[in-house]
Design an enzyme around this catalytic site. Structure first.
Site, mmCIF file in Angstrom:
data_model
loop_
_atom_site.group_PDB
_atom_site.id
_atom_site.type_symbol
_atom_site.label_atom_id
_atom_site.label_comp_id
_atom_site.label_asym_id
_atom_site.label_seq_id
_atom_site.Cartn_x
_atom_site.Cartn_y
_atom_site.Cartn_z
ATOM 1 N NE ARG A 175 24.674 -12.065 39.589
ATOM 2 C CZ ARG A 175 23.672 -11.253 39.312
ATOM 3 N NH1 ARG A 175 23.479 -10.162 40.059
ATOM 4 N NH2 ARG A 175 22.873 -11.487 38.292
ATOM 5 C CB THR A 176 28.465 -12.445 46.805
ATOM 6 O OG1 THR A 176 27.364 -11.716 47.334
ATOM 7 C CG2 THR A 176 29.465 -12.736 47.911
ATOM 8 C CB THR A 177 33.502 -11.501 43.784
ATOM 9 O OG1 THR A 177 33.929 -10.514 44.741
ATOM 10 C CG2 THR A 177 32.750 -10.810 42.651
#
Length: 252
Positions: free
Chosen positions: A34-36
């Protein structure tokens, strides 16, 4: 064989095997990612309604962290003949949103029934897109500004959580803190195009002085009864000889 398949739970064997295969394939592909945090980002977008429609302004910088990496990026997109959007935040997510909207407009063209989405519908659609990605714990890291014209100007905003609102004055990013008070002070419902542009340029100049993620290169866009028009990039005059700029520790 008949006795085997007549035993309780055996009718679920094919389903269970498929689940095991899917889990095995996922394990081989590695963990879900996931893009954090956003990586390449754009700064503030400012927009106001005026007498003839809606005007929007943004700079052309996409920063890689704190580096002014990409200096000729357009963050205002024409969606169709009566709508446009502007975006702050992660630029790749904005590109993804642009692709989605392009697919929608292509679908409208293919159907060929004369119907096109107006800004209100695009605003609602984007709120569902942003909320859907939020619920998957994989949000699109953007603040979006939607503008259009249909029997008058329409201006709305969508954040990364899918929250929406409609307003006459909208600012994103650092502009929410520095530019919004200036826009509120100078805005009137009967602003001319020249006055609206001057107000946006004044606010953007203040942001350029104070926002380290801004650049002195801008696109201005307007949507009116005549359609959408996005300017070529241009710069604004600045002045750095103010006493506080020359000597920040000056006491007066």
């Amino acid at each position: 064989n008949g006795l085997f398949f007549s035993q309780p739970g055996c009718h679920r064997l094919p389903y269970a095997m498929n689940e095991l295969r899917a889990a095995s394939m996922e394990a081989k592909q590695g963990p879900r990612s996931r893009t954090t945090q956003p990586i390449v980002t754009g700064a503030s977008v400012l927009a106001i309604t005026y007498k003839d429609g809606v005007m929007m302004m943004s700079d052309t910088l996409a920063s890689y962290g704190s580096m002014a990496r990409f200096k000729s990026v357009q963050r205002i997109l024409k969606v169709n003949g009566a709508s446009m959007i502007g975006a702050s935040g992660e630029y790749s997510d904005f590109q993804y949103i642009s692709d989605i909207l392009e697919d929608l407009t292509d679908e409208e063209f293919d159907i060929d029934d004369g119907a096109t989405m107006d800004a209100k519908q695009i605003h609602s659609y984007l709120s569902r897109v942003m909320y859907n990605r939020r619920t998957k714990v994989n949000p699109l890291y953007n603040q979006l500004v939607v503008a259009g014209y249909k029997n008058g100007g329409y201006l709305g905003a969508v954040d990364m959580y899918g929250s929406t609102y409609k307003e006459n004055i909208i600012a994103t990013g650092y502009g929410m803190y520095l530019a919004l008070p200036l826009l509120r002070k100078g805005w009137r419902a009967d602003l001319s195009e020249k006055e609206a542009r001057e107000l946006l340029e004044k606010s953007m100049t203040v942001l350029f002085y104070r926002d380290c993620r801004a650049i002195n290169k801008y696109n201005v866009a307007k949507v009116t009864k005549a359609g959408v028009e996005i300017s070529k990039p241009y710069s604004l005059p600045t002045q750095w000889s103010y006493k506080r700029f020359v000597n920040p520790h000056l006491s007066e």
